[in-house]
Design an enzyme around this catalytic site. Structure first.
Site, PDB file in Angstrom:
ATOM      1  N   VAL A  48       0.852  -1.185   0.000  1.00 43.34           N
ATOM      2  CA  VAL A  48       0.000   0.000   0.000  1.00 43.34           C
ATOM      3  C   VAL A  48       0.886   1.232   0.000  1.00 43.34           C
ATOM      4  O   VAL A  48       1.772   1.370   0.848  1.00 43.34           O
ATOM      5  CB  VAL A  48      -0.932   0.021   1.240  1.00 43.34           C
ATOM      6  CG1 VAL A  48      -1.772   1.299   1.250  1.00 43.34           C
ATOM      7  CG2 VAL A  48      -1.832  -1.206   1.269  1.00 43.34           C
ATOM      8  N   ALA A  88       4.489   4.136   2.852  1.00 39.34           N
ATOM      9  CA  ALA A  88       4.029   2.893   2.229  1.00 39.34           C
ATOM     10  C   ALA A  88       4.250   1.749   3.213  1.00 39.34           C
ATOM     11  O   ALA A  88       4.963   1.906   4.215  1.00 39.34           O
ATOM     12  CB  ALA A  88       4.793   2.631   0.932  1.00 39.34           C
ATOM     13  N   LYS A  89       3.656   0.626   2.944  1.00 35.09           N
ATOM     14  CA  LYS A  89       3.890  -0.564   3.778  1.00 35.09           C
ATOM     15  C   LYS A  89       3.453  -1.793   2.995  1.00 35.09           C
ATOM     16  O   LYS A  89       2.589  -1.702   2.126  1.00 35.09           O
ATOM     17  CB  LYS A  89       3.050  -0.475   5.057  1.00 35.09           C
ATOM     18  CG  LYS A  89       3.546  -1.365   6.169  1.00 35.09           C
ATOM     19  CD  LYS A  89       4.621  -0.665   6.969  1.00 35.09           C
ATOM     20  CE  LYS A  89       5.040  -1.433   8.184  1.00 35.09           C
ATOM     21  NZ  LYS A  89       5.774  -0.561   9.122  1.00 35.09           N
ATOM     22  N   GLY A  90       4.058  -2.922   3.329  1.00 36.26           N
ATOM     23  CA  GLY A  90       3.674  -4.156   2.677  1.00 36.26           C
ATOM     24  C   GLY A  90       3.554  -5.274   3.687  1.00 36.26           C
ATOM     25  O   GLY A  90       3.986  -5.147   4.837  1.00 36.26           O
TER      26      GLY A  90
END
Ligand code: GLU
Length: 428
Positions: free
Chosen positions: A71, A116-118
């Site tokens: 995201v 962001a992050k995953g």
């Protein structure tokens, strides 16, 4: 927390979880944003969400599928930046919230990134090393289209480490045909990683902890510290506090809770965890069976350094600490924030307290681009300066506006993000 928030069509009201916590935090800061409030809706919607299927061949020949996410919440101030988490409880709501907290964190400490992050919903302990590598590489290939040294730069988070970053860097590099060390941070030193990165989050927690203690007139020497999570954040922070003369009186991890009122031997505990994978079974303290008792421990400084939504309306009232340092992302709910505020507990929010990790990630990225590497002393000095300045600015604003440190940090950060948003204007 009673506000009902608009739920995006891809989440149900039941699934709003950590994203709902974040939206509440944005509502709380909005009255302080002046004319920039016109743009606040930007912060309530992730810019881009990628959901990917990650199939792997298991060692026994069967095929397993995992759900993965990346995201990108915001890129107004620079490329997306934030970790990748492997955990059985990963959800889209969680990754959305974590990506948004990265936007706020990066702006709060003024590193030139968006957020962001995953994550992948998987318990990595159930995978062999080969399976872990295949899953990491397939995930990287799937998100390859949106990451890059100038687009979005992943890093370690819960259950990911230098090895996982090395595989991600290699996979991205192979796909594009040349080595791109700046595509991820938190890499091994041999691949363009930075000295001090591994310890940076815990060190940052310690640095702001000292600042907060000074404001409260608390001497670190002899102060009682309780830590939830004994991984890369909690373990390092506990060690640094112990080295400074504090007593680490309680440690809780996903399996067990260990207490010792005279102070645990942190180095011995660390060795135990390295060998056994948990604090469970450590002989140098007493095991407590009821996990919820951890929150009642008599301590001065409490460090939640595990997962989100740990300090809630159900346990906030029991907390005896004077200072809470949020090593984890999102450990305190807004309802708990109110209770702690009324009790006079000083909460140093995640977006400041754990920003040391991404700060040294930024140093790593800069070093990779310039192919010129700094000494550990230089890194720790720069890290300390950034953390102290960020804490000081937020502290001053909190006094001025009579708000919590969390709201003050959000004012500083959201103002920076929305100013950038406004100056750039909408395209087209
Ligand atoms: N996962 C860490 C965090 O939550 C570090 C992110 C990074 O270095 O990009 O802040």
């Amino acid at each position: 927390m009673s506000t009902q928030h608009e739920v995006p069509s891809y989440l149900t009201q039941k699934e709003i979880g950590p994203w709902g916590v974040y939206l509440e935090q944005i509502d709380r800061v909005t009255p302080y944003l002046g004319t920039l409030a016109r743009w606040v809706e930007t912060l309530k919607r992730p810019k881009r969400i990628l959901v990917v299927d990650v199939p792997i061949e298991r060692d026994d020949g069967s095929i397993a599928h995992f759900e993965g996410y990346r995201v990108q919440h915001n890129t107004s101030r620079g490329p997306g930046k934030g970790g990748v988490r492997f955990h059985q409880d990963v959800t889209l709501s969680e990754v959305m919230a974590l990506s948004a907290w990265m936007t706020v964190k990066n702006a709060a400490v003024n590193v030139p990134y968006g957020g962001a992050k995953g994550g992948i919903r998987v318990d990595p302990k159930t995978l062999s090393i080969g399976e872990l590598q295949r899953m990491t590489r397939r995930y990287t290939s799937e998100i390859n289209i949106i990451i890059g040294p100038n687009k979005d730069i992943p890093a370690p988070d819960v259950n990911t480490n230098e090895q996982v970053m090395a595989w991600m860097m290699d996979t991205y590099s192979m796909n594009q045909g040349s080595t791109a060390s700046g595509v991820v941070t938190g890499k091994p030193i041999s691949l363009g990683g930075s000295l001090g990165r591994r310890e940076a989050t815990g060190r940052g927690v310690y640095v702001v902890g000292c600042e907060a203690a000074a404001k409260r007139g608390l001497d670190i020497k002899g102060a009682k510290v309780a830590v939830q999570g004994f991984g890369n954040v909690g373990g390092i922070a506990a060690r640094l506090f112990a080295e400074a003369g504090a007593k680490v009186v309680a440690v809780q991890d996903h399996i067990s809770t260990i207490v010792c009122d005279t102070g645990l031997d942190v180095a011995a505990l660390q060795a135990h965890v390295t060998q056994h994978g948990s604090v469970a079974g450590f002989g140098g303290g007493d095991a407590v069976n009821d996990r919820s008792r951890f929150w009642e421990v008599d301590c001065d400084i409490l460090i939640p350094a595990a997962l989100e939504q740990q300090i809630t309306e159900a346990n906030a009232d029991k907390i005896r600490a004077k200072i809470i340092l949020e090593g984890a992302n999102g450990p305190t709910t807004p309802g708990a924030d109110d209770i702690l505020h009324d009790k006079g507990v000083l909460v140093v929010p995640d977006v400041i307290a754990n920003a040391g990790g991404v700060t040294v990630s930024y140093f790593e990225w800069v070093q990779d681009f310039s192919s010129f590497f700094w000494t550990e002393d230089e890194i720790n000095q720069r890290l300390t300066r950034i953390m102290r300045e960020a804490f000081g600015a937020v502290w001053t604003l909190a006094q001025e506006k009579n708000v919590s440190l969390r709201t003050a940090a959000f004012i500083v950060a959201c103002t920076r993000v929305l100013q950038a948003r406004e100056m750039r204007g909408l395209y087209p």
